[in-house]
Design a protein around this motif. Structure first.
Motif, short mmCIF file in Angstrom:
data_model
loop_
_atom_site.label_atom_id
_atom_site.label_comp_id
_atom_site.label_asym_id
_atom_site.label_seq_id
_atom_site.Cartn_x
_atom_site.Cartn_y
_atom_site.Cartn_z
N PRO A 1 0.82 -1.22 0.00
CA PRO A 1 0.00 0.00 0.00
C PRO A 1 0.85 1.26 0.00
O PRO A 1 2.06 1.22 0.26
N ARG B 1 -4.13 1.77 -5.59
CA ARG B 1 -3.35 1.20 -4.49
C ARG B 1 -4.08 1.38 -3.17
O ARG B 1 -4.68 2.44 -2.91
N ASP B 2 -4.03 0.34 -2.33
CA ASP B 2 -4.53 0.49 -0.97
C ASP B 2 -3.69 1.53 -0.23
O ASP B 2 -2.56 1.85 -0.61
N GLU C 1 -3.59 -7.40 5.35
CA GLU C 1 -3.80 -8.13 4.13
C GLU C 1 -4.40 -9.50 4.40
O GLU C 1 -5.03 -10.10 3.59
N ALA D 1 -9.51 -0.48 -4.42
CA ALA D 1 -8.55 0.10 -3.48
C ALA D 1 -9.28 0.60 -2.25
O ALA D 1 -10.40 1.11 -2.32
#
Length: 251
Positions: free
Chosen positions: A6, A73-74, A251, A103
């Protein structure tokens, strides 16, 4: 480490600027977290705005978060000290996920930070009241003896001198403006308590942890560092290690 780590976004402390976090971003690189953003908050500068500084901080953080999410993106958010207050409002209208690649904001990590309830300013959120080391000059606040109150465990004289030189005035209005929301409660949260902090007392930090434990929809993670108020400088590798573990757990 996950295949696509991330983006780490840091809401920096009052009186600070992105230069204070260079050691930490280098440590993030070492653990594989190579994407990060540290937007300069308008409230902390050589000439901070006299009015609406807090609203400007919120807007800068919200724009940064949205930009990173829409890139696919996270995001993991780190709030340092005062940064926890504008960050909470910046999260208020951020969607839990975006359409592109789903995301999302993985969570919020508070580092010796203020965890605001709705309607709380920095002054109201602190259990021990207004810090004696903050000096008001008109529309700005300044730090008396930053070496002792902010960087008191930093033994490297050159690094200490540089850290003090990077200190900036802070808009007084940013300390009195209340957070409109406690949006952190909708995200997984962690708190890093800095045990040798001469700026935000252990009493205040434990008060913030209690808020997380009482109101967050997830059980918060709590970690401790033998650090002053800015482990980003004094213990960057240790803090980066905590962050990468939180990312892996998320995650």
């Amino acid at each position: 480490m996950v295949a696509t780590p991330p983006t780490i976004i840091i809401a920096h402390a009052a009186f600070h600027q992105p230069a204070h976090y260079i050691n930490f971003t280098a440590a993030l690189d070492e653990v594989g977290l190579t994407e990060y953003r540290i937007p300069q908050l308008p409230s902390s500068s050589l000439a901070p705005p006299a009015k609406e500084a807090f609203a400007q901080d919120v807007a800068v953080l919200r724009k940064t978060i949205r930009s990173c999410l829409t890139s696919g993106r996270d995001v993991l958010l780190l709030a340092h000290s005062y940064g926890g207050i504008p960050l909470s409002d910046a999260l208020a209208d951020i969607p839990q996920s975006t359409e592109r690649d789903h995301a999302k904001v993985l969570g919020v990590v508070f580092v010796a930070a203020i965890v605001p309830e709705e309607g709380e300013s920095l002054a109201k959120a602190m259990k021990t009241g207004v810090a004696e080391w903050v000096r008001t000059e008109g529309s700005v606040c300044k730090v008396d003896d930053p070496a002792s109150v902010l960087f008191n465990t930093l033994g490297d004289e050159a690094a200490l001198t540089e850290a003090v030189e990077h200190i900036r005035p802070q808009a007084l209005s940013s300390f009195t403006a209340p957070a409109k929301t406690a949006s952190w409660r909708y995200y997984p949260c962690a708190y890093v308590k800095c045990k040798k902090d001469s700026s935000t007392s252990t009493i205040d930090q434990e008060h913030m942890i209690e808020k997380l434990q009482r109101r967050c929809e997830w059980t918060p993670t709590v970690a401790e560092l033998e650090s002053d108020h800015c482990p980003f400088i004094s213990m960057p590798e240790e803090l980066a290690g905590l962050v990468v573990k939180l990312v892996e757990d998320a995650e």
